[in-house]
Design an enzyme around this catalytic site. Structure first.
Site, PDB file in Angstrom:
ATOM      1  N   SER A  97       7.334  10.400  -8.674  1.00 33.42           N
ATOM      2  CA  SER A  97       7.477   8.973  -8.365  1.00 33.42           C
ATOM      3  C   SER A  97       8.790   8.756  -7.615  1.00 33.42           C
ATOM      4  CB  SER A  97       7.413   8.149  -9.657  1.00 33.42           C
ATOM      5  OG  SER A  97       7.300   6.789  -9.357  1.00 33.42           O
ATOM      6  N   ASN A  98       9.289   7.544  -7.609  1.00 29.77           N
ATOM      7  CA  ASN A  98      10.546   7.259  -6.909  1.00 29.77           C
ATOM      8  C   ASN A  98      11.287   6.131  -7.633  1.00 29.77           C
ATOM      9  OD1 ASN A  98       9.749   4.599  -5.629  1.00 29.77           O
ATOM     10  ND2 ASN A  98       8.114   5.939  -4.897  1.00 29.77           N
ATOM     11  N   HIS A  99      12.431   5.742  -7.092  1.00 29.67           N
ATOM     12  CA  HIS A  99      13.304   4.809  -7.815  1.00 29.67           C
ATOM     13  C   HIS A  99      12.967   3.331  -7.621  1.00 29.67           C
ATOM     14  CE1 HIS A  99      16.000   7.865  -9.171  1.00 29.67           C
ATOM     15  NE2 HIS A  99      16.216   8.311  -7.941  1.00 29.67           N
ATOM     16  N   SER A 100      11.898   3.007  -6.914  1.00 28.75           N
ATOM     17  CA  SER A 100      11.641   1.586  -6.631  1.00 28.75           C
ATOM     18  C   SER A 100      11.444   0.788  -7.925  1.00 28.75           C
ATOM     19  CB  SER A 100      10.388   1.456  -5.765  1.00 28.75           C
ATOM     20  OG  SER A 100      10.026   0.104  -5.671  1.00 28.75           O
TER      21      SER A 100
ATOM     22  N   ALA B 295       6.827   1.209  -2.570  1.00 29.73           N
ATOM     23  CA  ALA B 295       7.317   2.549  -2.232  1.00 29.73           C
ATOM     24  C   ALA B 295       6.190   3.510  -2.601  1.00 29.73           C
ATOM     25  CB  ALA B 295       8.568   2.849  -3.023  1.00 29.73           C
TER      26      ALA B 295
END
Ligand code: C5P
Length: 406
Positions: free
Chosen positions: A218-221, A285
């Protein structure tokens, strides 16, 4: 001021009056008359039990329209379309609203024509609760009302007074003139909303690409920027579907939220919602790659290195851009270097009308925080904005959307 005009403040407005099974239904007759006198076109939908409290003949005569109760006419099979009723209405007013109907509305139950119409309605919804004091005060009813209010349903509070049971307390439906005035004010406000009647899709948050039942990519959004945009568009009267990846945020008022996990799920939900929309703001994101295979059991670690094979996900924005048909498409770009050049390339490639660029090099911009520093980029050039709250950035984006729609 035109006195005749003012005497008919609801001229040309379509009001769907829902009547449920409460003794207060006798007041619906007067309410219907007031709405008609104010110039509204009124169509009445009754629940089956409501017919025991007030006759369809009374309501048909007053509204000058046939009453709708069943999904279809058993005589000739003619279908009463809840979707077209929902689309026709400028306001869906349920008065009286019983504890039972409020609970079903809160739960999304659709077992009569009034409830299916409510679930299909895109217009403002007003309820005037009517019930005994203990039913009204019960935690279940209060929770249902709070849930409905959280979704943008407007509540005309019941009054204190004598109730049909003989008890005194809060639960008496508000008086018809008060309800009619409430609807008048609401529709007046709606008229002033610049994006009323427009439908938007907003994607927000991070997608989650599973590796096995435990791990994911995943990512930091945080979703904050997209949620602020969805809320701002809804405040300006737009009908907003928020396709949301994982976030810890509450759904903004008046916004319909569709939760998804992976990029593939987001693609399906966004494409579906865009079919009916006037535009989309692509704030999510989205993972660009996802594991080729998802292990159905937890992958046991070994001593050496491990390799994951990833495949490209579909680009949702590019897909919507390919089926744009004159509709508005707003994109985001989060860059770490050669920011403007990268954003300009995306503007053209994905057919965005404008792109909101944020650079991770700017302090106060990007993930998680409550502020952002963005530059609008469109075919005409670049417009850098100062550091401001994400809510203010959302307002500037909505301003630009409004000016492009004019
Ligand atoms: O190419 P890049 O991912 O930087 O493009 C960013 C823009 O495209 C954002 O508006 C983002 O929401 C959107 N996007 C998308 N689907 C993808 C990747 C990006 O909608 N698979």
């Amino acid at each position: 001021m035109d006195p005749l005009q003012d005497a008919r403040p609801l001229e040309g407005r379509h009001i769907l009056l829902g009547i449920t099974g409460s003794i207060a239904a006798y007041k619906s007759a007067l309410l219907c008359r007031l709405l008609k006198t104010a110039g509204a076109d009124v169509r009445v939908v009754m629940t089956p039990l409501a017919k025991q409290f007030i006759t369809p003949l009374t309501m048909a005569t007053l509204s000058k329209n046939p009453i709708l109760v069943e999904f279809f006419d058993p005589e000739n099979g003619a279908w009463n379309s809840h979707v077209s009723l929902g689309e026709w209405a400028d306001c869906c007013l349920i008065a009286p609203a019983t504890a039972n109907t409020l609970a079903k509305m809160a739960a999304g139950i659709a077992d009569n024509l009034l409830l299916t119409t409510y679930l299909s309605a895109r217009c403002p919804v007003v309820v005037a609760p009517a019930m005994d004091l203990d039913m009204y005060a019960h935690a279940a009813t209060q929770e249902n009302l709070a849930r409905l209010a959280g979704r943008g349903v407007q509540i005309v509070e019941p009054a204190e007074g004598e109730l049909a049971s003989g008890l005194r307390g809060k639960g008496r439906m508000a008086e018809p003139d008060e309800i009619a005035a409430f609807v008048g004010r609401l529709l007046d406000e709606e008229k002033k909303k610049p994006l009323a009647g427009r439908r938007f899709v907003v994607t927000a948050g991070a997608t989650i690409e599973p590796i096995d039942p435990v791990r994911f990519i995943s990512n930091h959004s945080s979703g904050k920027m997209g949620y602020a945009i969805a809320g701002e568009l809804a405040r300006r009267g737009a009908d907003v579907v928020l396709v949301s990846g994982r976030t810890a945020l509450d759904t903004p008022e008046g916004v319909r939220r569709v939760d998804v996990l992976s990029a593939d799920e987001m693609y399906t939900a966004a494409v579906e919602a865009f079919r009916e929309a006037d535009g989309a703001v692509m704030c999510a994101a989205v993972a660009d790659y996802t594991p080729v295979a998802v292990a159905d059991r937890k992958i046991t670690k070994g001593d050496g290195e491990m390799t994951l094979t990833l495949r490209r996900t579909r680009d949702i924005a590019a897909e919507l851009g390919a089926d744009k048909r004159g509709r508005l498409l707003v994109g985001f770009a989060l860059e770490t270097h050669d920011e403007e050049a990268h954003a300009e390339a995306k503007l053209a490639k994905k057919h965005f009308d404008f792109i909101v660029l944020n650079s991770l090099r700017d302090a106060g911009a990007g993930f998680r925080g409550d502020t952002n520093k963005v530059t609008f980029i469109d075919a005409a050039g670049r417009e850098p904005l100062p550091l401001m709250s994400k809510r203010d950035v959302a307002a500037r984006i909505a301003d630009k959307i409004e000016s492009l729609l004019k």
